[in-house]
Design an enzyme around this catalytic site. Structure first.
Site, PDB file in Angstrom:
ATOM      1  N   SER A 175      57.587  89.880  16.705  1.00  0.00           N
ATOM      2  CA  SER A 175      58.501  89.941  17.309  1.00  0.00           C
ATOM      3  C   SER A 175      59.333  90.049  18.836  1.00  0.00           C
ATOM      4  O   SER A 175      58.898  88.769  19.551  1.00  0.00           O
ATOM      5  CB  SER A 175      58.412  91.764  17.687  1.00  0.00           C
ATOM      6  OG  SER A 175      57.721  92.344  18.571  1.00  0.00           O
ATOM      7  N   LYS A 176      60.170  90.230  19.057  1.00  0.00           N
ATOM      8  CA  LYS A 176      61.345  89.696  20.367  1.00  0.00           C
ATOM      9  C   LYS A 176      59.431  90.387  21.169  1.00  0.00           C
ATOM     10  O   LYS A 176      59.803  89.550  22.686  1.00  0.00           O
ATOM     11  CB  LYS A 176      61.965  90.875  20.518  1.00  0.00           C
ATOM     12  CG  LYS A 176      63.780  90.426  19.995  1.00  0.00           C
ATOM     13  CD  LYS A 176      64.383  90.777  20.918  1.00  0.00           C
ATOM     14  CE  LYS A 176      65.814  90.159  20.542  1.00  0.00           C
ATOM     15  NZ  LYS A 176      66.652  90.254  19.151  1.00  0.00           N
ATOM     16  N   ARG A 177      59.527  91.028  21.407  1.00  0.00           N
ATOM     17  CA  ARG A 177      57.981  91.322  22.596  1.00  0.00           C
ATOM     18  C   ARG A 177      56.986  90.425  22.795  1.00  0.00           C
ATOM     19  O   ARG A 177      56.954  89.725  23.602  1.00  0.00           O
ATOM     20  CB  ARG A 177      57.438  92.878  21.581  1.00  0.00           C
ATOM     21  CG  ARG A 177      55.944  93.268  22.654  1.00  0.00           C
ATOM     22  CD  ARG A 177      56.028  94.490  22.875  1.00  0.00           C
ATOM     23  NE  ARG A 177      55.857  94.133  20.541  1.00  0.00           N
ATOM     24  CZ  ARG A 177      53.961  94.681  20.073  1.00  0.00           C
ATOM     25  NH1 ARG A 177      53.366  94.696  20.869  1.00  0.00           N
ATOM     26  NH2 ARG A 177      54.157  94.150  19.171  1.00  0.00           N
TER      27      ARG A 177
ATOM     28  N   GLY B 152      58.050  87.172  21.900  1.00  0.00           N
ATOM     29  CA  GLY B 152      58.659  86.288  22.428  1.00  0.00           C
ATOM     30  C   GLY B 152      59.532  85.428  21.357  1.00  0.00           C
ATOM     31  O   GLY B 152      59.890  84.497  21.077  1.00  0.00           O
TER      32      GLY B 152
END
Ligand code: GLU
Length: 510
Positions: free
Chosen positions: A274-276, A278
């Protein structure tokens, strides 16, 4: 690179149904490997998308084949402004050049429509007039009865009379595929081996929407065939679409391409990337100072490897050794620290001229206003080698070097003192350093280093304390590149000025 002479290859499907484009029914001189990257412009391309593009590109380049870019933009509602440009910019940044395309599916609507109609005419598909309300009620009922979701085939066996009535009503139908009710779809995935799905688990999916736009399944299969794709290499999440695709190939009488579903990419905690973790857009990596060579190498190792140890590989080496057999069956882990390490390793290998050229845009953008623009190239050429060993990304360089570019340093006075260095001692150390820095004849690296070390010994300071307080005075921070080379670049006057300013902070006015 192994040379492959051009050879005659049969193109795509052998039996082309009457009334459909005949492009595929000919022999052509050309490479056997034809792959495509087929992103949907529903967002900015992230690591997963670009890894798919890279693997296709590598496979094409390794096999001296063709890499095609096809934009699957038929989902109008989910289309994101600027996404196509971002996809192409991301590919270009990594050097993934395409040989054909970009093809835009939204410009090929008549082709899909024609194919959908052919399937209806040949009893492989049917029109469905079910209203959204009816479908919603059907879904609710399925949930209530704990039945698997899926279209209940209400329109599959309408009589001719019923069909005529509905057609006359003016409601625009969708086209649904007539999935066999029994049997199995079995195919061999080049990575996963044999995969089987029961037809009973597949519903009569929509191929053409009422507005004339194809769904993914129809457009994807028709284009893969017409573009004579030899290998469909795509993300794992599409595996469950493949039995539907095979049914369509069979209905059209087309030859099936080979399939290779790429392993998932997970975060270090093994959850979906996920965005978390990267999984941001590829352009953000560029802005964060990652270089394409490192990103290329890093992405290539997300699910592929040469062996169990080789990490740093050139583009040519990767192309040379890229084969599907070496793609892993198990999920790849996206490890940001490894990317940072790899990027740093690539940055260290670079010639200083190349490094300076690449870092310049970051310096122009992020150095404080106190650094006069345009930046002085000769001065930069002295500063930059001092951090080349240390920076993991180009974007770190401005903040690692900003003290080279400004008059007054801003830092807390408390940095000048420590547990082992009270204010009085700090003053003593800085005064002695000022005495060394004063005479212009002391200003060369070796001499300064020698004299300052001797002072530390004379005054009974550890090197750590003595150079530590001087470092804070000269750079405004507790960590920096090696201090004496830094001072030589800063120059005598600026260093003396900063040492005096530190002394003033400590209450020494003279
Ligand atoms: N348009 C699909 C995507 O966005 C392509 C899937 C495929 O390669 O078949 O990933």
């Amino acid at each position: 690179m192994i040379f492959q002479p051009p050879r005659l290859v049969p193109i795509g499907g052998m039996r082309t149904p009457e009334g459909l484009p005949q492009a595929e029914a000919r022999l052509e001189l050309g490479p056997a490997v034809r792959v495509r990257f087929a992103p949907s412009p529903t967002g900015y391309p992230h690591v997963g998308n670009i890894r798919t593009a890279l693997f296709n590109w590598l496979f094409a380049r390794h096999g001296r084949g063709v890499f095609i870019l096809r934009i699957e933009d038929t989902d109008v509602a989910r289309k994101v402004e600027g996404a196509v440009e971002a996809i192409m910019a991301g590919l270009k940044w990594l050097g993934l050049d395409w040989d054909e395309g970009p093809f835009l599916q939204s410009q090929r609507l008549d082709i899909y429509e024609k194919h959908a109609r052919w399937l209806v005419d040949n009893n492989h598909a049917y029109y469905c007039w079910c209203s959204p309300q009816r479908l919603e009620a059907m879904r609710e009922e399925q949930v209530r009865r704990k039945q698997p979701p899926g279209y209940d085939r209400h329109c599959r066996d309408l009589s001719d009379k019923e069909k005529a009535e509905r057609a006359a009503s003016g409601v625009r139908p969708v086209v649904r595929f007539k999935t066999p009710l029994e049997g199995q779809m079995v195919f061999t995935d080049l990575i996963r081996g044999e995969v089987a799905f029961d037809n009973s688990t597949l519903d009569d999916f929509v191929m053409l929407k009422s507005d004339g736009y194809p769904t993914y399944h129809l457009a994807n299969v028709v284009d893969d065939h017409l573009m004579r794709i030899s290998h469909v290499m795509r993300a794992d999440e599409w595996l469950s679409s493949t039995p539907r695709h095979k049914l369509m190939y069979q209905a059209f009488g087309w030859e099936l391409p080979q399939f290779a579903h790429l392993p998932m990419i997970l975060g270090p905690d093994r959850s979906k990337l996920s965005k978390r973790h990267g999984a941001t857009s590829i352009t953000e990596y560029q802005e964060q100072g990652y270089i394409p060579e490192a990103m290329f190498n890093f992405l290539a190792l997300l699910g592929w490897s040469l062996d169990d140890k080789t990490e740093l590989m050139s583009r040519e080496q990767i192309i040379e050794s890229f084969t599907i057999e070496r793609i892993s069956k198990t999920a790849a882990i996206f490890n940001r620290e490894k990317l940072d390490w790899m990027n740093g390793a690539y940055l260290r290998q670079m010639s200083s001229g190349e490094y300076a050229a690449r870092v310049l845009p970051f310096m122009e953008k992020h150095l404080p206003a106190s650094a006069a623009r345009p930046l002085d190239a000769a001065y930069l050429a002295k500063v930059i080698p001092l951090v080349q060993e240390r920076a993991r990304t180009l974007a770190e360089v401005p903040s690692l070097t900003d003290f080279f570019f400004g008059g007054d340093l801003v830092y807390e006075t408390a940095l000048l003192t420590s547990r082992t260095m009270d204010a009085a001692k700090a003053v003593e150390a800085l005064k002695s350093a000022a005495a060394v820095l004063g005479p212009p004849e002391n200003w060369n690296e070796t001499k300064l280093e020698e004299l300052l070390r001797a002072e530390a010994v004379r005054l009974n300071f550890s090197n750590r304390d003595y150079f530590g307080v001087l470092r804070v005075a000269v750079t405004g921070r507790t960590a920096s590149p090696p201090l004496v080379p830094v001072m030589v670049v800063l120059g005598r006057e600026q260093c003396l000025e900063r040492v005096k300013s530190a002394l003033r902070k400590l209450g020494v006015t003279a």
